[in-house]
Design a protein around this motif. Structure first.
Motif, PDB file in Angstrom:
ATOM      1  N   UNK A 252       0.811  -1.218   0.000  1.00 19.78           N
ATOM      2  CA  UNK A 252       0.000   0.000   0.000  1.00 19.78           C
ATOM      3  C   UNK A 252       0.841   1.263   0.000  1.00 19.78           C
ATOM      4  N   UNK A 253       2.000   1.217   0.653  1.00 22.58           N
ATOM      5  CA  UNK A 253       2.895   2.381   0.668  1.00 22.58           C
ATOM      6  C   UNK A 253       3.563   2.585  -0.690  1.00 22.58           C
ATOM      7  N   UNK A 254       3.908   1.489  -1.348  1.00 29.18           N
ATOM      8  CA  UNK A 254       4.578   1.581  -2.652  1.00 29.18           C
ATOM      9  C   UNK A 254       3.609   1.975  -3.762  1.00 29.18           C
ATOM     10  N   UNK A 255       2.373   1.463  -3.662  1.00 30.72           N
ATOM     11  CA  UNK A 255       1.381   1.672  -4.725  1.00 30.72           C
ATOM     12  C   UNK A 255       0.113   2.271  -4.102  1.00 30.72           C
ATOM     13  N   UNK A 256       0.142   3.556  -3.755  1.00 33.78           N
ATOM     14  CA  UNK A 256      -0.995   4.166  -3.036  1.00 33.78           C
ATOM     15  C   UNK A 256      -2.287   4.223  -3.853  1.00 33.78           C
ATOM     16  N   UNK A 257      -2.189   4.137  -5.169  1.00 35.55           N
ATOM     17  CA  UNK A 257      -3.394   4.168  -6.011  1.00 35.55           C
ATOM     18  C   UNK A 257      -3.749   2.766  -6.523  1.00 35.55           C
ATOM     19  N   UNK A 258      -3.376   1.788  -5.757  1.00 35.99           N
ATOM     20  CA  UNK A 258      -3.549   0.397  -6.151  1.00 35.99           C
ATOM     21  C   UNK A 258      -5.017   0.051  -6.350  1.00 35.99           C
ATOM     22  N   UNK A 259      -5.327  -0.570  -7.499  1.00 36.36           N
ATOM     23  CA  UNK A 259      -6.684  -1.047  -7.750  1.00 36.36           C
ATOM     24  C   UNK A 259      -6.725  -2.551  -7.511  1.00 36.36           C
ATOM     25  N   UNK A 260      -7.909  -3.053  -7.269  1.00 41.69           N
ATOM     26  CA  UNK A 260      -8.074  -4.467  -6.908  1.00 41.69           C
ATOM     27  C   UNK A 260      -7.489  -5.443  -7.936  1.00 41.69           C
ATOM     28  N   UNK A 261      -7.713  -5.240  -9.252  1.00 41.47           N
ATOM     29  CA  UNK A 261      -7.157  -6.199 -10.213  1.00 41.47           C
ATOM     30  C   UNK A 261      -5.628  -6.286 -10.196  1.00 41.47           C
ATOM     31  N   UNK A 262      -4.967  -5.234  -9.718  1.00 40.38           N
ATOM     32  CA  UNK A 262      -3.501  -5.198  -9.726  1.00 40.38           C
ATOM     33  C   UNK A 262      -2.891  -5.735  -8.434  1.00 40.38           C
ATOM     34  N   UNK A 263      -3.727  -6.011  -7.422  1.00 41.89           N
ATOM     35  CA  UNK A 263      -3.207  -6.314  -6.094  1.00 41.89           C
ATOM     36  C   UNK A 263      -2.258  -7.499  -6.092  1.00 41.89           C
ATOM     37  N   UNK A 264      -2.650  -8.608  -6.719  1.00 41.69           N
ATOM     38  CA  UNK A 264      -1.838  -9.821  -6.653  1.00 41.69           C
ATOM     39  C   UNK A 264      -0.449  -9.591  -7.237  1.00 41.69           C
ATOM     40  N   UNK A 265      -0.391  -8.827  -8.307  1.00 42.90           N
ATOM     41  CA  UNK A 265       0.885  -8.585  -8.972  1.00 42.90           C
ATOM     42  C   UNK A 265       1.729  -7.586  -8.187  1.00 42.90           C
ATOM     43  N   UNK A 266       1.069  -6.602  -7.566  1.00 40.22           N
ATOM     44  CA  UNK A 266       1.811  -5.611  -6.787  1.00 40.22           C
ATOM     45  C   UNK A 266       2.328  -6.191  -5.473  1.00 40.22           C
ATOM     46  N   UNK A 267       1.528  -7.031  -4.825  1.00 36.23           N
ATOM     47  CA  UNK A 267       2.012  -7.651  -3.592  1.00 36.23           C
ATOM     48  C   UNK A 267       3.094  -8.683  -3.907  1.00 36.23           C
TER      49      UNK A 267
END
Length: 294
Positions: A252-267
């Protein structure tokens, strides 16, 4: 996704695209322009098990005499995406360990099932071995982006099919996963960095990637990717508070505008960097009631 045809003694197709009629028709048209038909294919070599690279493999196999060849773990990875029980068990434990809240975990699991239509039944006729020869090609296992990444090099002509392992001006995302045998999460980015260093030593003059254009000077591309990983690691390190945080909180700190579809790839990206920083001695990790804190 890119699909490549090699016209040697054995007509070889590298990768098979996604399971859509549009992809099939596009591939059919491209083969026809190259003077061959799908029914002429002898062999299909897969670079890894992701859906945009294997989706049409069964349909192509059924329409030809082609033998499908892939990393030996490719078939066993598929149920983690599509079998209800395995998908839930895999992702529930995986995401809980990383501090993902229950309601978000449910959404991630549901989203994984949305892609089922992009894969027909999946069959491997022959498993590959690391450093084996397949016709004029040498097989190189390069885990990282996935557990099953394979690079193929043409020994005489010195070009390589790099799949999603090495892409021009793109840093592939090492995806979260567990080792089926041990049940432990694999350190995907640690694996990927080690694989890049091995690829840097290959003697090739041209790379054909799973996405984007071909490129030469693969060592410069490896070095660019390693620099990008190092820069992202510095950002991750700055995002970790002294009191510690979960991989989900760091995401969440790295990607503050994170959308749900991107969560798995961002985490996946955030966790990979945390593990690499731990491996390098820059961070420590502790387990607090089943949740990891860095």
């Amino acid at each position: 996704a890119n699909v490549y045809l090699h016209k040697g003694e054995t007509l070889t197709l590298f990768d098979a695209g996604a399971n859509t009629d549009a992809a099939y028709e596009t591939l059919e048209h491209g083969l026809r322009e190259a003077g061959v038909r799908i029914s002429d294919l002898d062999r299909i070599l897969l670079t890894h098990h992701h859906l945009d690279h294997i989706g049409l493999s069964k349909r192509l196999r059924d329409a030809s005499s082609a033998v499908v060849m892939a990393h030996p773990a490719a078939a066993e990875q598929i149920p983690y995406m599509f079998d209800d029980t395995m998908t839930r068990d895999h992702h529930e434990r995986l995401l809980a360990e990383l501090g993902v809240p229950t309601d978000i975990r449910e959404k991630v699991i549901a989203r994984r099932h949305q892609y089922r239509a992009l894969l027909d039944a999946f069959v491997i006729d022959q498993s590959l071995e690391d450093n084996a020869s397949v016709g004029p090609f040498t097989v190189h296992f390069r885990p990282g982006h996935s557990a099953t990444d394979v690079v193929y090099t043409h020994r005489k002509e010195r070009w390589a099919i790099t799949g999603d392992h090495l892409i021009k001006d793109v840093t592939p995302n090492p995806i979260l996963r567990r080792c089926p045998e041990s049940g432990k999460r694999e350190k995907s980015l640690v694996q990927y960095r080690e694989s890049l260093l091995k690829t840097r030593e290959l003697d090739v003059r041209l790379c054909l990637a799973g996405h984007g254009p071909a490129f030469d000077d693969h060592r410069a591309m490896v070095d660019r990717t390693l620099r990008h990983i190092a820069r992202r690691g510095e950002k991750v390190l700055k995002a970790v508070p002294e009191s510690g945080a979960t991989p989900y909180e760091i995401t969440g700190r790295l990607f503050p505008r994170l959308s749900e579809p991107e969560l798995y790839y961002c985490i996946s990206a955030a966790t990979g960097h945390l593990e690499l920083l731990e491996e390098q001695g820059a961070l420590t990790c502790e387990n607090r009631s089943g949740v990891l804190y860095y």
